[in-house]
Design a protein around this motif. Structure first.
Motif, short mmCIF file in Angstrom:
data_model
loop_
_atom_site.label_atom_id
_atom_site.label_comp_id
_atom_site.label_asym_id
_atom_site.label_seq_id
_atom_site.Cartn_x
_atom_site.Cartn_y
_atom_site.Cartn_z
N ILE A 69 11.44 32.61 17.98
CA ILE A 69 11.45 31.84 19.24
C ILE A 69 10.02 31.71 19.76
N GLY A 70 9.23 32.75 19.61
CA GLY A 70 7.82 32.68 20.02
C GLY A 70 7.08 31.58 19.28
N LYS A 71 7.32 31.48 17.99
CA LYS A 71 6.68 30.42 17.19
C LYS A 71 7.16 29.05 17.64
N MET A 72 8.46 28.93 17.89
CA MET A 72 9.01 27.65 18.33
C MET A 72 8.35 27.22 19.64
N HIS A 73 8.33 28.13 20.61
CA HIS A 73 7.76 27.79 21.92
C HIS A 73 6.26 27.51 21.84
N THR A 74 5.55 28.24 21.00
CA THR A 74 4.12 27.97 20.82
C THR A 74 3.92 26.53 20.36
N ASN A 75 4.89 26.04 19.60
CA ASN A 75 4.82 24.66 19.12
C ASN A 75 5.61 23.69 20.01
N ASN A 76 5.94 24.16 21.22
CA ASN A 76 6.65 23.34 22.21
C ASN A 76 8.03 22.87 21.75
N LEU A 77 8.65 23.66 20.89
CA LEU A 77 10.00 23.35 20.43
C LEU A 77 10.99 24.20 21.22
N ILE A 78 11.86 23.50 21.95
CA ILE A 78 12.85 24.17 22.80
C ILE A 78 14.20 24.10 22.10
N HIS A 79 14.84 25.22 21.89
CA HIS A 79 16.11 25.19 21.15
C HIS A 79 17.23 24.58 21.97
N GLY A 80 17.38 25.03 23.22
CA GLY A 80 18.39 24.45 24.10
C GLY A 80 19.74 25.16 24.08
N ASP A 81 20.00 25.93 23.04
CA ASP A 81 21.30 26.63 22.97
C ASP A 81 21.13 27.92 22.16
N LEU A 82 20.24 28.78 22.64
CA LEU A 82 19.94 30.01 21.90
C LEU A 82 21.08 31.02 22.07
#
Ligand SMILES: Nc1ncnc2c1ncn2[C@@H]1O[C@H](COP(=O)(O)OP(=O)(O)OP(=O)(O)O)[C@@H](O)[C@H]1O
Ligand SMILES: [Mg+2]
Length: 229
Positions: free
Chosen positions: A119-132
Motif C-alpha cells: 500500500i505504501g508503494k501504491m500511495h507513493t505512486n498516487n495509486l488509490i485502491h478504493g476498497d482495501l
C-alpha cells in the motif's frame, strides 16, 4: 463453465485467452439503476480496473495482468492465480493451523509487513485502491505444493473503485477503509492495522505526515458519527 466466485457486483469464471487459462470477471447489469448510468459506471469501473492493474505493475506492486477487455460484454480477461488464496482465508483458515505460537506471530508480522509495503508503494505512486480489504489481497505461493503458504507473493486485486490521486486526504480515506474492514473481518487479531501502518510508513516516500494527519482526522469524524448515531 467453472465459476470461481459469484458476488454482488460481478461473476468470476475460468476462461481462455490466447490459448492460456485466464479469469473472466463479468460485471452484472444493475436493473435498479438507469440503464445509461449503469453502463457508464460499469465502464468506469472496468477502465479503472485495467488502468490501475497496469500502473501497479509499473510501480513494482504485483497485480493481475489484464489480457483483454470487452466493454460491451462487461468482461475483463485477466491473469488467473490458480494456487492463490485471499489474505482473509489465510488469516482465518491457514494461520489457526500453525500450532507454534511464535511461528504464528512471525507469519502475521510477515503478512502485515508485506501488505503495508504494498500500500505504501501504491500511495507513493498516487495509486488509490478504493476498497482495501483482506478479500482483495491474494497470497500466491512460491512453491506450488506449499499448502501452508510459508512463502508467497502478495498480489493486489479488485481495482474497480481505484483512482489516481495526489491528495493526502484520499490516501487517508484509503487507509481508513482498510482499518474499518480489518476491525470487522478480523476482530480477533487487534493489532493487524497498526503493524500494517508501520510498514506503510517505512515504504511511503511522499507526504507521510500529512497523510497520517488526514487519516486521523477522517477516523475522528467517523467516531463522532458513530457516537451521534
Ligand atoms: N486474478 C485472480 N486470480 C485468482 N483469484 C482471483 C483473481 N481475481 C479475483 N479472484 C478471486 O475472486 C474473488 C472476487 O474477485 P474481485 O474481488 O475482483 O471481485 P468482487 O469483489 O466480486 O468484485 P467488485 O468488488 O469489483 O464488485 C477474490 O476475492 C478472489 O478470491
Ligand atoms: Mg473483491
Amino acid at each position: 463453465m467453472v465459476v470461481i466466485k459469484q458476488g454482488a457486483e460481478a461473476k468470476l469464471t475460468l476462461g481462455e485467452f490466447g490459448g492460456k487459462q485466464c479469469l473472466i470477471k463479468e460485471r452484472f447489469v444493475k436493473h435498479y439503476r438507469h440503464p445509461d448510468l449503469d453502463a457508464h459506471l460499469t465502464k468506469e469501473r472496468m477502465r479503472a480496473e485495467s488502468k490501475t492493474s497496469a500502473r501497479c505493475q509499473a510501480a513494482g506492486v504485483n497485480a493481475p495482468q489484464i489480457l483483454h477487455m470487452d466493454l460491451n460484454e462487461r468482461k475483463i480477461y485477466m491473469e488467473y492465480f490458480e494456487k492463490s488464496i485471499t489474505a482473509k482465508d489465510y488469516i482465518n483458515n491457514v494461520l489457526p493451523k500453525v500450532s507454534d505460537s511464535a511461528e504464528r506471530e512471525q507469519r502475521i508480522n510477515k503478512l502485515t509487513g508485506e501488505i503495508g509495503t504494498c500500500i505504501g508503494k501504491m500511495h507513493t505512486n498516487n495509486l488509490i485502491h478504493g476498497d482495501l480489504t483482506t478479500s482483495n489481497i491474494l497470497l500466491d505461493p512460491l512453491e506450488t505444493d506449499d499448502s501452508s503458504f510459508r512463502d508467497y507473493k502478495l498480489i493486489m486485486i479488485d481495482f474497480g473503485l481505484s483512482s489516481w490521486s495526489q491528495s493526502s486526504e484520499v490516501k487517508g480515506v484509503d487507509l481508513y477503509v482498510l482499518e474499518r474492514s480489518l476491525l470487522s473481518t478480523h476482530s480477533g487479531i487487534p493489532n493487524l492495522f497498526n503493524s500494517i501502518l508501520d510498514a506503510y510508513k517505512a515504504a511511503n516516500t511522499g507526504n507521510l505526515t500529512e497523510i497520517i494527519a488526514k487519516f486521523e482526522e477522517v477516523r475522528a469524524r467517523g467516531r463522532k458519527r458513530t457516537m451521534v448515531g
